[in-house]
Design an enzyme around this catalytic site. Structure first.
Site, PDB file in Angstrom:
ATOM      1  N   LYS A  45       1.016  -1.299   0.003  1.00 17.85           N
ATOM      2  CA  LYS A  45      -0.174  -0.049  -0.027  1.00 17.85           C
ATOM      3  C   LYS A  45       0.919   1.158  -0.040  1.00 17.85           C
ATOM      4  O   LYS A  45       2.269   1.269   0.436  1.00 17.85           O
ATOM      5  CB  LYS A  45      -0.734   0.056   1.274  1.00 17.85           C
ATOM      6  N   VAL A  69     -21.245  -0.512  -6.401  1.00 18.82           N
ATOM      7  CA  VAL A  69     -21.293  -1.826  -5.955  1.00 18.82           C
ATOM      8  C   VAL A  69     -22.747  -2.195  -5.644  1.00 18.82           C
ATOM      9  O   VAL A  69     -23.298  -3.042  -5.901  1.00 18.82           O
ATOM     10  CB  VAL A  69     -20.230  -2.177  -4.993  1.00 18.82           C
TER      11      VAL A  69
END
Ligand code: NAD
Length: 367
Positions: free
Chosen positions: A93, A197
């Site tokens: 990340k 989503v």
């Protein structure tokens, strides 16, 4: 995965490497460039399964330690997510420190891209908070190690349909565990957040004959989705009082907390949002005690990373969807592990991730 507990003296004497060793992070790259004002940290947690992959987040952190904590926590989470999803990817990340509205520009992003490139593919970046697909295109000018590019650049495009499908099959696996049948027909499902989503999830659910309640802060989205999918709008102050079977958090994190658990009457929590449990240990235990089956968020929403993984292989949406379909079995298997070992489901998910890492590490050691 061995977890070493360090005392405060260890941390204050040697804060960075001591923090890395707490969860066995492999490498951290601190990036600085005075000309562009770039200050970033790239954390590579684990590369046993493959190159580390995880998005770049831009945030105006209060201080550097806050940024470091965030990137360490998020990169570790990516190791588990990819491991449980059966991907040959490690966990990484990056965070860029600063207010995106004030300092984000082409030069800063390209300088960041050069840092990513310097790692030679050990870290692959993607979009995260406050980064756009246009930003990814700019970073891509300096490095090939970028994923989640738009379709017109040969990328995999919007991952949301794959993520939503993964949530849907995960919900079916949860239904099988609770009711003995994976049919969601006639079940009452609350979908909180009907964005990219959430809307696709609503569509799968209504097609199967579920009764779907929707909540969102956008009136416009509510109207559009209610009209398109015959879902019923419910206000934020009423939604947790509903008599429902499934709660699907698809907006924000930390919505499974003391206040919501005091009201929730569902049998299943299964949604796309990241970090749904306000406190993993406390609320991960509490859900089970309340008779609610919690499908761990990072298992459920792995469709996004699955989609990006197939971009690295030469994108094929059918393969990505087929892999996402496997989230059904992964979810069901982790419920069996949780029962067998008498542990909360979030812990079973972590255990599955650790088991795969250990088994692949063992074969990597063989010549
Ligand atoms: P999105 O931004 O398209 O949709 C989020 C929706 O939630 C929006 O309609 C927004 O209005 C609504 N919302 C925001 N705050 C709210 C609140 N307080 N109450 C109710 N609704 C609220 O995001 P998305 O891509 O659909 O992702 C949804 C969640 O799933 C996010 O938490 C995201 O991190 C996670 N996720 C997404 C993917 C993906 O492929 N898009 C993959 C993994 C995880």
């Amino acid at each position: 995965m061995e977890v070493k507990v360090l005392n405060n003296a260890d941390l204050s004497n040697n804060p960075v490497i001591a923090q890395m060793s707490l969860y066995n992070h492999e490498q951290i790259v601190f990036c600085n460039d005075n000309a562009t004002g770039l200050k970033a940290i790239i954390a590579i947690h684990n590369t046993i399964l493959g190159p580390s992959l995880g998005g770049t987040r831009m945030w105006n952190y209060n201080n550097e330690m806050e940024a470091l904590n965030d990137v360490l926590r998020l990169s570790r989470g990516m190791t588990y997510k990819s491991s449980v999803a059966g991907l040959n990817l490690g966990g990484g990340k990056a965070v860029i420190i600063g207010d995106p509205k004030k300092i984000k520009n082409e030069a800063l992003l390209r300088r960041f891209g050069k840092f990513v490139n310097s790692l030679g593919g050990k870290y692959i970046t993607a979009e995260d908070v406050a980064m756009t697909s246009r930003d990814m295109e700019i970073i891509h000018m300096e490095t090939d190690h970028v994923s989640g590019l738009p379709e017109n650049m040969g990328g995999s495009g919007d991952p949301s349909p794959v993520t939503a499908y993964g949530v849907y099959v995960s919900m079916k696996a949860s239904a099988k565990e609770v009711w003995g049948s994976d049919s969601l027909s006639g079940k009452k499902v609350l979908v909180q957040g009907i964005g990219h989503v959430g809307e696709v999830l609503v569509s799968h659910l209504t097609k199967e004959g579920a009764k779907v309640y929707i909540n969102d802060i956008s009136e416009e989205r509510l109207k559009a989705v209610a009209d398109a999918h015959k879902a019923e709008v419910v206000s934020a102050d009423k939604m947790f009082d509903l008599d429902i079977d499934v709660y699907a958090p698809c907006a924000l994190g930390a919505t499974v907390n003391d206040a919501t658990l005091a009201k929730l009457k569902c049998k299943i929590i299964c949604g796309a949002a990241n970090n749904q449990l306000a406190n993993e240990v406390v609320h991960g235990e509490a859900v089970g005690k309340q008779g609610i089956l919690y499908a761990p968020d990072y298992v459920v929403n792995a469709g996004g990373i699955i989609n990006v993984y197939y971009e690295l292989e030469g994108y094929n949406r059918e393969r990505a969807m087929r892999h996402a379909e496997g989230i059904y079995n992964t979810t069901f298997n982790l419920f069996q592990l949780a029962k067998k070992d008498s542990i909360p489901t979030y812990m079973a998910a972590n255990r599955l991730g650790e088991q795969r890492l250990a088994s692949i590490a063992a074969i990597n050691a063989v010549l």
